[in-house]
Scaffold this active site. Sequence first.
Site, short mmCIF file in Angstrom:
data_model
loop_
_atom_site.label_atom_id
_atom_site.label_comp_id
_atom_site.label_asym_id
_atom_site.label_seq_id
_atom_site.Cartn_x
_atom_site.Cartn_y
_atom_site.Cartn_z
CB SER A 75 -8.13 5.92 8.12
OG SER A 75 -8.61 5.97 6.80
CE LYS A 115 -8.87 2.88 3.98
NZ LYS A 115 -9.06 4.28 3.65
CG ASP A 122 -11.57 4.30 6.79
OD1 ASP A 122 -11.07 5.18 7.52
OD2 ASP A 122 -11.34 4.22 5.58
NE ARG A 137 -9.82 11.23 9.94
CZ ARG A 137 -8.98 10.44 9.24
NH1 ARG A 137 -9.40 9.29 8.77
NH2 ARG A 137 -7.74 10.80 9.04
CG HIS A 152 -1.74 1.22 1.36
ND1 HIS A 152 -2.92 1.34 0.68
CD2 HIS A 152 -1.57 2.38 2.04
CE1 HIS A 152 -3.45 2.52 0.92
NE2 HIS A 152 -2.65 3.17 1.75
N1 URA Z 1 -5.84 7.67 3.35
C1 URA Z 1 -6.76 6.98 4.05
O1 URA Z 1 -7.23 5.93 3.62
N2 URA Z 1 -7.14 7.47 5.24
C2 URA Z 1 -6.66 8.62 5.76
O2 URA Z 1 -7.06 8.99 6.85
C3 URA Z 1 -5.70 9.33 5.01
C4 URA Z 1 -5.31 8.83 3.81
#
Ligand code: URA
Length: 439
Positions: free
Chosen positions: A183, A187, A161, A168, A82
């Site tokens: 966050s 995932k 999320d 957010r 990632h």
């Molecule tokens: N990418 C994400 O998936 N979450 C965040 O909070 C910031 C960047």
Amino acid sequence: MRMYDIINKKKRGRQLSEEEINFLVEGYTKGEIPDYQMSALMMAICFQGMDEQETLHLTLAMRDSGEVLDLSAIQGIKVDKHSTGGVGDKTSLVLTPMVAALGIPVAKMSGRGLGHTGGTIDKLECFPGFSTALTTEQFYENVNRIKVAIMGQTVNLAPADKKLYALRDVTATVDQISLIASSIMSKKLAANADAIVLDVKTGNGAFMKTEEEAFALAKEMVQIGMGSGKQMAAVVTDMDQPLGNAVGNSLEVKEAILSLNGLGPQDFMEVVYALGIEMVLAADKAKTAEEARVLLEQTIHSKAALDKFAEFIETQGGDKRYVYQPELLPVGSIQLQVMNTEEGFVSRILAEEIGLASLALGGGRLTKDSEVDLSVGVLLNKKRGEIVHSGEALATIFANNMEKAKEAYGRIVRAYEIRQQPVAEVAMVKGIIRNGIRQ
Ligand code: URA
């Protein structure tokens, strides 16, 4: 339990318990806790922070708010990768076939681009017919058979999320390190690979502007992953200029194909190898970083990675002729060179400005539903450290609309910083955290 008490507790800087965190994530996902209370809590977290335990509990609660993939049907140590997002970041296109060519199963979830950073799915859709809308069964089957599959977010991963991130985004509470870490990791943990390699970008084109912030984020994500039983590595890499020379979907795909043919830009390949080494080590295919690098280099020299990429494109419905004949990929009908007016050395290329130039050309999304023009973008002719003369082209714009090309031109001129003195070389890899230990 009352949300009011939880907000008040965090406002005073006290630690939230696992039960409280589960209560608020569940309540918010179900719509029982209103946005205004959740916003107040997010802001309290921005001021008071969360400790390691709270961050882990928040991540796990968000992971469990939706589906968690069961990858047990795939043989071997599954690795995922990632990136926290950057400009010109086509790393996955090159790295995943290299690693898969070594027999390491790569089961990867990817997203589309939003704002000035591009997404892997958009790039892959340059191949006519290619689709990431796989069922979980197809996903497992493909990884077992050819060792690589990339799936879009067709399953309901970490819906808490998704909702919280949207909140957010509009309440100025994105840039808190523990919230970002939980966050991203919610995932990744829902995608459930055995090993996760993170590319944490730092610099003007990244979320984390300073190395210190990037290492803090990397450390938190590694801790969360280890806390839930995953093998973890994070590589902190430079995003103070775009990665490689190409920015924009089809241009980036062409550069990825060049790289798979052994002709990749040096800065880009350095990042690819650094991440690849971590994936190979995590999959237990090599004992040392040196050994892992040799194996990865062989996949390029033998063209095994190129052939694996073609196989992957074909398996997911794409036209693999484009891999061997990249000149078939679409390019903008207008090509405009951005001319340099002063003598000197390129000291910086503001990555965000280049990303915004590509966005202005139509190569990215302003909203989730925007159409992307895959054929537009920017090719950087000069990179950091290079000498430039007056009248030389700094970059080439690929566009389909002159007005948009002119807007991009202005941004590219602003992005380039030219100095009279030679520029010291900047390390692409700032550091590595492997299973919690800084290398
Ligand atoms: N990418 C994400 O998936 N979450 C965040 O909070 C910031 C960047």
